[in-house]
Design a protein around this motif. Structure first.
Motif, PDB file in Angstrom:
ATOM      1  N   TYR A  87     -14.357  -1.946  -2.804  1.00  0.00           N
ATOM      2  CA  TYR A  87     -14.207  -0.392  -2.828  1.00  0.00           C
ATOM      3  C   TYR A  87     -14.476  -0.112  -1.739  1.00  0.00           C
ATOM      4  CZ  TYR A  87     -15.770   0.477  -7.851  1.00  0.00           C
ATOM      5  OH  TYR A  87     -15.997   0.396  -9.136  1.00  0.00           O
ATOM      6  N   GLY A  88     -15.012  -1.642  -0.585  1.00  0.00           N
ATOM      7  CA  GLY A  88     -14.679  -0.961   0.646  1.00  0.00           C
ATOM      8  C   GLY A  88     -13.695  -0.717   1.182  1.00  0.00           C
ATOM      9  N   VAL A  89     -12.961  -1.737   0.697  1.00  0.00           N
ATOM     10  CA  VAL A  89     -11.598  -1.281   0.538  1.00  0.00           C
ATOM     11  C   VAL A  89     -10.648  -0.056   0.551  1.00  0.00           C
ATOM     12  CG1 VAL A  89      -8.941  -2.312   0.499  1.00  0.00           C
ATOM     13  CG2 VAL A  89     -10.829  -4.039   0.822  1.00  0.00           C
ATOM     14  N   MET A  90     -11.070   0.435  -0.956  1.00  0.00           N
ATOM     15  CA  MET A  90     -10.881   1.534  -1.745  1.00  0.00           C
ATOM     16  C   MET A  90     -10.792   2.536  -0.391  1.00  0.00           C
ATOM     17  SD  MET A  90     -10.828   2.754  -4.855  1.00  0.00           S
ATOM     18  CE  MET A  90      -9.957   1.890  -5.840  1.00  0.00           C
ATOM     19  N   MET A  91     -12.546   2.187   0.093  1.00  0.00           N
ATOM     20  CA  MET A  91     -12.657   3.130   1.203  1.00  0.00           C
ATOM     21  C   MET A  91     -12.530   4.015   2.315  1.00  0.00           C
ATOM     22  SD  MET A  91     -15.152   5.047  -1.183  1.00  0.00           S
ATOM     23  CE  MET A  91     -13.560   4.648  -2.177  1.00  0.00           C
ATOM     24  N   ALA A  92     -11.775   2.845   2.409  1.00  0.00           N
ATOM     25  CA  ALA A  92     -11.231   2.568   4.153  1.00  0.00           C
ATOM     26  C   ALA A  92      -9.668   3.382   3.910  1.00  0.00           C
ATOM     27  CB  ALA A  92     -10.843   1.192   4.860  1.00  0.00           C
ATOM     28  N   GLY A  93      -9.209   2.804   2.672  1.00  0.00           N
ATOM     29  CA  GLY A  93      -7.435   3.741   2.855  1.00  0.00           C
ATOM     30  C   GLY A  93      -7.833   4.584   2.467  1.00  0.00           C
ATOM     31  N   SER A  94      -8.920   5.289   1.474  1.00  0.00           N
ATOM     32  CA  SER A  94      -9.411   6.802   1.490  1.00  0.00           C
ATOM     33  C   SER A  94      -9.486   7.625   2.867  1.00  0.00           C
ATOM     34  CB  SER A  94      -9.866   6.862   0.256  1.00  0.00           C
ATOM     35  OG  SER A  94      -9.599   6.333  -1.207  1.00  0.00           O
ATOM     36  N   LEU A  95     -10.135   6.822   3.591  1.00  0.00           N
ATOM     37  CA  LEU A  95     -10.425   7.248   5.146  1.00  0.00           C
ATOM     38  C   LEU A  95      -9.161   7.841   5.701  1.00  0.00           C
ATOM     39  CD1 LEU A  95     -12.703   8.581   7.524  1.00  0.00           C
ATOM     40  CD2 LEU A  95     -13.110   5.792   7.808  1.00  0.00           C
ATOM     41  N   ILE A  96      -8.790   6.427   5.420  1.00  0.00           N
ATOM     42  CA  ILE A  96      -7.178   6.911   6.150  1.00  0.00           C
ATOM     43  C   ILE A  96      -6.158   7.763   5.991  1.00  0.00           C
ATOM     44  CG2 ILE A  96      -4.836   5.329   7.275  1.00  0.00           C
ATOM     45  CD1 ILE A  96      -6.686   2.894   6.887  1.00  0.00           C
ATOM     46  N   ALA A  97      -5.872   7.875   4.849  1.00  0.00           N
ATOM     47  CA  ALA A  97      -5.652   8.950   3.724  1.00  0.00           C
ATOM     48  C   ALA A  97      -6.180  10.293   4.423  1.00  0.00           C
ATOM     49  CB  ALA A  97      -5.607   8.783   2.257  1.00  0.00           C
ATOM     50  N   VAL A  98      -7.343  10.505   4.803  1.00  0.00           N
ATOM     51  CA  VAL A  98      -7.734  11.991   4.705  1.00  0.00           C
ATOM     52  C   VAL A  98      -7.067  12.500   6.380  1.00  0.00           C
ATOM     53  CG1 VAL A  98      -9.968  13.106   5.106  1.00  0.00           C
ATOM     54  CG2 VAL A  98      -9.590  11.299   2.941  1.00  0.00           C
ATOM     55  N   VAL A  99      -7.152  11.173   7.057  1.00  0.00           N
ATOM     56  CA  VAL A  99      -7.064  11.470   8.679  1.00  0.00           C
ATOM     57  C   VAL A  99      -6.268  12.375   9.029  1.00  0.00           C
ATOM     58  CG1 VAL A  99      -5.978  10.359  11.389  1.00  0.00           C
ATOM     59  CG2 VAL A  99      -8.034   9.289   9.745  1.00  0.00           C
TER      60      VAL A  99
END
Length: 288
Positions: A253-265
């Motif tokens: 989940y930590g890696v997935m949240m990191a990818g989601s955060l990059i996608a939001v930028v």
């Protein structure tokens, strides 16, 4: 006659409720804003947590040990740079095509009188009531027949026009005064010249609104890239994140949240960039 001295009237005292009212309203709006932003706050903090804290129970909101390992892993475990590029090409290509074709169709339905225009409009509006899932398999068969599976053509072309965009722009075009069109026709302007030089400059707010809606909708879409791409190199950010699995099938989940955060930028940057232009175009509509 002696003048009668009038005692000054005392100002009415404000009730305690009226004095506290604005503060209560502010606190209520702040609570609503925090509630709306809570998922984003959780994503941000989880992206910087180590694995042990992500899986800890009870969970904590703030990480005790801040780390960038999740961002490193997302680029090591997935071709994340290629996924970001694919998302830009997919969402940007659909947005550009939709703005061109939707605006052309909307102009014809709103400003050109021809037989059967109302029936055509009813058909377009009725297509909005058809569930997306009902047309997914026929569209996939057509894309497969053309050999467009795992290509940008297969991702973009079926979404090059949208019934909602046509209806939305048509309603905006109807609000523009027809005197501008008539004056241009008297001067000998063609319909395309009227569309390009008169209607589009005054429809910038509607075009920006539709462009943002279309881009965000396709950027966040999961089902469409999953169906029309089977190769990891042709996936998007959303479809790529579904491929993340850890040992024994545990989702990191930590890696997935990191990818989601990059996608939001990119979406946040686009909104900040377009917001000022959107306000300026609203203020200047009809003045060009």
């Amino acid at each position: 006659m002696a003048a009668v001295a009038l005692a000054p009237r005392s100002r009415p005292r404000r009730s305690p409720l009226r004095r506290v009212g604005p503060w209560l309203f502010f606190v209520a709006m702040l609570a609503v804003a925090l509630l709306v932003l809570l998922p984003i706050i959780i994503i941000v903090f989880t992206a910087f947590k180590p694995v042990a804290e992500v899986n800890a129970f009870p969970p904590s909101l703030l990480p005790t040990d801040w780390t960038l390992d999740n961002f490193t892993r997302i680029f090591n475990e997935l071709p994340f740079g290629r996924l970001i590029l694919n998302s830009f090409v997919f969402a940007g290509g659909v947005t550009l095509c939709a703005l061109v074709f939707d605006s052309l169709a909307a102009y014809v339905l709103a400003r050109v009188d021809f037989r059967g225009s109302r029936i055509l409009l009813l058909v377009i509006v009725a297509s909005l009531m058809i569930p997306f899932q009902a047309t997914l398999i026929p569209i996939y068969q057509l894309v497969a027949d053309f050999g467009w599976v795992n290509t940008f053509w297969g991702l973009i072309i079926p979404r090059a026009a949208d019934a909602f965009g046509i209806f939305f722009l048509r309603q905006f075009f109807l609000s523009l005064p027809r005197d501008l069109d008539n004056a241009a026709r008297i001067d000998g302007a063609s319909e395309f010249r009227i569309f390009r030089s008169i209607v589009l400059p005054n429809a910038v707010p509607a075009l920006l609104t539709l462009g943002i809606y279309t881009f965000v909708n396709n950027w966040n879409d999961l089902l469409w890239p999953l169906v029309f791409t089977t190769e990891q190199e042709m996936g998007t950010i959303t479809s790529g994140l579904t491929l993340l699995t850890g040992p024994s099938g545990i989702i990191p989940y930590g890696v997935m949240m990191a990818g989601s955060l990059i996608a939001v930028v990119p979406l946040a940057i686009m909104f900040l960039f377009v917001q000022r232009r959107f306000i300026e175009s609203v203020a200047s509509t009809g003045l060009k």
